[in-house]
Scaffold this motif. Structure first.
Motif, mmCIF file in Angstrom:
data_model
loop_
_atom_site.group_PDB
_atom_site.id
_atom_site.type_symbol
_atom_site.label_atom_id
_atom_site.label_comp_id
_atom_site.label_asym_id
_atom_site.label_seq_id
_atom_site.Cartn_x
_atom_site.Cartn_y
_atom_site.Cartn_z
ATOM 1 N N ALA A 209 0.830 -1.197 0.000
ATOM 2 C CA ALA A 209 0.000 0.000 0.000
ATOM 3 C C ALA A 209 0.867 1.251 0.000
ATOM 4 C CB ALA A 209 -0.921 -0.002 1.211
ATOM 5 N N VAL A 210 0.458 2.242 -0.788
ATOM 6 C CA VAL A 210 1.147 3.533 -0.826
ATOM 7 C C VAL A 210 0.314 4.615 -0.140
ATOM 8 C CG1 VAL A 210 2.457 2.973 -2.903
ATOM 9 C CG2 VAL A 210 0.229 4.088 -3.108
ATOM 10 N N GLY A 211 -0.872 4.259 0.286
ATOM 11 C CA GLY A 211 -1.751 5.196 0.979
ATOM 12 C C GLY A 211 -2.932 4.437 1.532
ATOM 13 N N GLY A 212 -3.779 5.161 2.221
ATOM 14 C CA GLY A 212 -4.967 4.538 2.770
ATOM 15 C C GLY A 212 -5.604 5.419 3.809
ATOM 16 N N GLY A 213 -6.513 4.831 4.554
ATOM 17 C CA GLY A 213 -7.191 5.597 5.579
ATOM 18 C C GLY A 213 -8.204 4.759 6.317
ATOM 19 N N VAL A 214 -8.908 5.428 7.197
ATOM 20 C CA VAL A 214 -9.959 4.776 7.967
ATOM 21 C C VAL A 214 -11.273 5.481 7.667
ATOM 22 C CG1 VAL A 214 -9.592 6.170 10.063
ATOM 23 C CG2 VAL A 214 -10.634 3.919 10.249
ATOM 24 N N GLU A 215 -12.310 4.708 7.635
ATOM 25 C CA GLU A 215 -13.656 5.179 7.292
ATOM 26 C C GLU A 215 -14.598 4.823 8.428
ATOM 27 O OE1 GLU A 215 -14.715 7.197 3.841
ATOM 28 O OE2 GLU A 215 -12.897 6.056 4.056
ATOM 29 N N PHE A 216 -15.433 5.772 8.816
ATOM 30 C CA PHE A 216 -16.543 5.526 9.735
ATOM 31 C C PHE A 216 -17.791 5.914 8.980
ATOM 32 C CE2 PHE A 216 -12.972 6.296 12.507
ATOM 33 C CZ PHE A 216 -13.127 5.379 13.521
ATOM 34 N N VAL A 217 -18.704 4.978 8.760
ATOM 35 C CA VAL A 217 -19.939 5.298 8.057
ATOM 36 C C VAL A 217 -21.125 5.053 8.981
ATOM 37 C CG1 VAL A 217 -18.988 4.912 5.750
ATOM 38 C CG2 VAL A 217 -20.109 3.040 6.922
ATOM 39 N N VAL A 218 -22.059 5.991 8.944
ATOM 40 C CA VAL A 218 -23.284 5.901 9.729
ATOM 41 C C VAL A 218 -24.390 5.488 8.764
ATOM 42 C CG1 VAL A 218 -24.905 7.143 11.208
ATOM 43 C CG2 VAL A 218 -22.449 7.718 11.261
ATOM 44 N N LEU A 219 -25.126 4.446 9.138
ATOM 45 C CA LEU A 219 -26.143 3.881 8.255
ATOM 46 C C LEU A 219 -27.549 4.224 8.724
ATOM 47 C CD1 LEU A 219 -24.574 0.311 7.950
ATOM 48 C CD2 LEU A 219 -24.188 2.293 6.464
ATOM 49 N N ASP A 220 -28.463 4.310 7.767
ATOM 50 C CA ASP A 220 -29.875 4.471 8.112
ATOM 51 C C ASP A 220 -30.480 3.086 8.358
ATOM 52 O OD1 ASP A 220 -30.431 3.334 5.591
ATOM 53 O OD2 ASP A 220 -31.461 5.111 4.814
ATOM 54 N N ALA A 221 -31.770 3.042 8.596
ATOM 55 C CA ALA A 221 -32.447 1.770 8.900
ATOM 56 C C ALA A 221 -32.389 0.779 7.742
ATOM 57 C CB ALA A 221 -33.897 2.037 9.293
ATOM 58 N N ASP A 222 -32.208 1.278 6.507
ATOM 59 C CA ASP A 222 -32.123 0.415 5.326
ATOM 60 C C ASP A 222 -30.684 0.004 5.001
ATOM 61 O OD1 ASP A 222 -34.908 0.488 4.860
ATOM 62 O OD2 ASP A 222 -34.705 2.418 3.824
ATOM 63 N N GLY A 223 -29.730 0.437 5.826
ATOM 64 C CA GLY A 223 -28.344 0.061 5.597
ATOM 65 C C GLY A 223 -27.610 0.941 4.608
ATOM 66 N N ARG A 224 -28.167 2.122 4.302
ATOM 67 C CA ARG A 224 -27.496 3.055 3.389
ATOM 68 C C ARG A 224 -26.791 4.142 4.195
ATOM 69 N NH1 ARG A 224 -32.189 4.699 -0.073
ATOM 70 N NH2 ARG A 224 -30.733 6.119 -1.051
ATOM 71 N N ILE A 225 -25.721 4.649 3.645
ATOM 72 C CA ILE A 225 -24.871 5.620 4.338
ATOM 73 C C ILE A 225 -25.557 6.977 4.406
ATOM 74 C CG2 ILE A 225 -22.666 6.850 4.272
ATOM 75 C CD1 ILE A 225 -21.561 4.372 2.689
ATOM 76 N N THR A 226 -25.656 7.516 5.625
ATOM 77 C CA THR A 226 -26.141 8.886 5.809
ATOM 78 C C THR A 226 -24.967 9.828 6.022
ATOM 79 O OG1 THR A 226 -26.433 8.612 8.195
ATOM 80 C CG2 THR A 226 -28.334 8.138 6.797
ATOM 81 N N ALA A 227 -23.912 9.332 6.664
ATOM 82 C CA ALA A 227 -22.706 10.130 6.900
ATOM 83 C C ALA A 227 -21.486 9.224 6.795
ATOM 84 C CB ALA A 227 -22.761 10.784 8.273
ATOM 85 N N ASP A 228 -20.478 9.717 6.120
ATOM 86 C CA ASP A 228 -19.249 8.982 5.832
ATOM 87 C C ASP A 228 -18.090 9.871 6.267
ATOM 88 O OD1 ASP A 228 -17.009 7.830 4.649
ATOM 89 O OD2 ASP A 228 -17.775 7.979 2.610
ATOM 90 N N TYR A 229 -17.387 9.453 7.304
ATOM 91 C CA TYR A 229 -16.259 10.218 7.837
ATOM 92 C C TYR A 229 -14.977 9.519 7.414
ATOM 93 C CZ TYR A 229 -19.903 12.264 10.719
ATOM 94 O OH TYR A 229 -21.056 12.891 11.145
ATOM 95 N N GLN A 230 -14.178 10.219 6.594
ATOM 96 C CA GLN A 230 -12.958 9.630 6.065
ATOM 97 C C GLN A 230 -11.734 10.329 6.664
ATOM 98 O OE1 GLN A 230 -11.297 10.238 1.882
ATOM 99 N NE2 GLN A 230 -12.247 8.204 1.741
ATOM 100 N N PHE A 231 -10.804 9.494 7.128
ATOM 101 C CA PHE A 231 -9.553 9.992 7.675
ATOM 102 C C PHE A 231 -8.408 9.363 6.877
ATOM 103 C CE2 PHE A 231 -12.716 10.184 10.946
ATOM 104 C CZ PHE A 231 -12.480 11.387 11.597
ATOM 105 N N PRO A 232 -7.962 10.028 5.802
ATOM 106 C CA PRO A 232 -6.855 9.501 5.009
ATOM 107 C C PRO A 232 -5.567 9.542 5.813
ATOM 108 C CG PRO A 232 -8.018 11.249 3.832
ATOM 109 C CD PRO A 232 -8.504 11.264 5.249
ATOM 110 N N GLY A 233 -4.636 8.698 5.417
ATOM 111 C CA GLY A 233 -3.319 8.775 6.008
ATOM 112 C C GLY A 233 -2.860 7.560 6.762
ATOM 113 N N LEU A 234 -3.166 6.395 6.260
ATOM 114 C CA LEU A 234 -2.674 5.173 6.903
ATOM 115 C C LEU A 234 -1.177 5.077 6.788
ATOM 116 C CD1 LEU A 234 -4.756 1.973 6.049
ATOM 117 C CD2 LEU A 234 -4.203 2.908 8.267
#
Length: 139
Positions: free
Chosen positions: A114-139
């Motif tokens: 890997a030359v890059g990456g990050g961590v993702e936190f996604v918040v899902l609605d009742a149907d399992g779809r993303i309402t908020a996606d928090y991305q922290f690049p820099g692995l």
């Protein structure tokens, strides 16, 4: 059928490598809610410049299908389309109620470390779809 945390992470990573614009758009609509948001913790250089001009906590944001589509397309054009890199989810996705956390990597298209990456936190609605996606690049 409930999607596992890892299946969601894999679908998420696959979206960023999808060459067909129509399929990317459809994948966005399957993954996110219509008003879903993708929030990115900017790289250090952007944070420093923003603080210099009076924005102490800058956030890069794409909201709604149109902005999400533009964001994904730009990442695809810059990193994947030239044939240099691809993205993949690491096999570490976990879910706690309506939040999924996973890490991803950017790797050379021909394989390798890997030359890059990050961590993702996604918040899902009742149907399992993303309402908020928090991305922290820099692995």
């Amino acid at each position: 059928m409930t999607t596992s945390a890892q299946q969601l992470a894999d679908r998420y990573a696959a979206l960023w490598t999808e060459p067909d614009a129509d399929q990317r758009r459809e994948a966005i609509e399957r993954l996110w809610t219509e008003d879903g948001v993708h929030l990115v913790h900017p790289p250090e250089g952007i944070r420093e410049e923003a603080a210099r001009v009076g924005f102490p906590e800058p956030v890069l944001e794409a909201r709604g299908y149109r902005e999400l589509e533009f964001r994904v397309a730009r990442a695809y054009q810059e990193f994947v389309a030239p044939g240099e890199f691809t993205f993949r989810a690491r096999p570490d996705a976990v879910r706690l109620r309506n939040v999924v956390r996973f890490t991803w990597e950017m790797v050379p298209a021909g394989g390798g470390e890997a030359v890059g990456g990050g961590v993702e936190f996604v918040v899902l609605d009742a149907d399992g779809r993303i309402t908020a996606d928090y991305q922290f690049p820099g692995l």
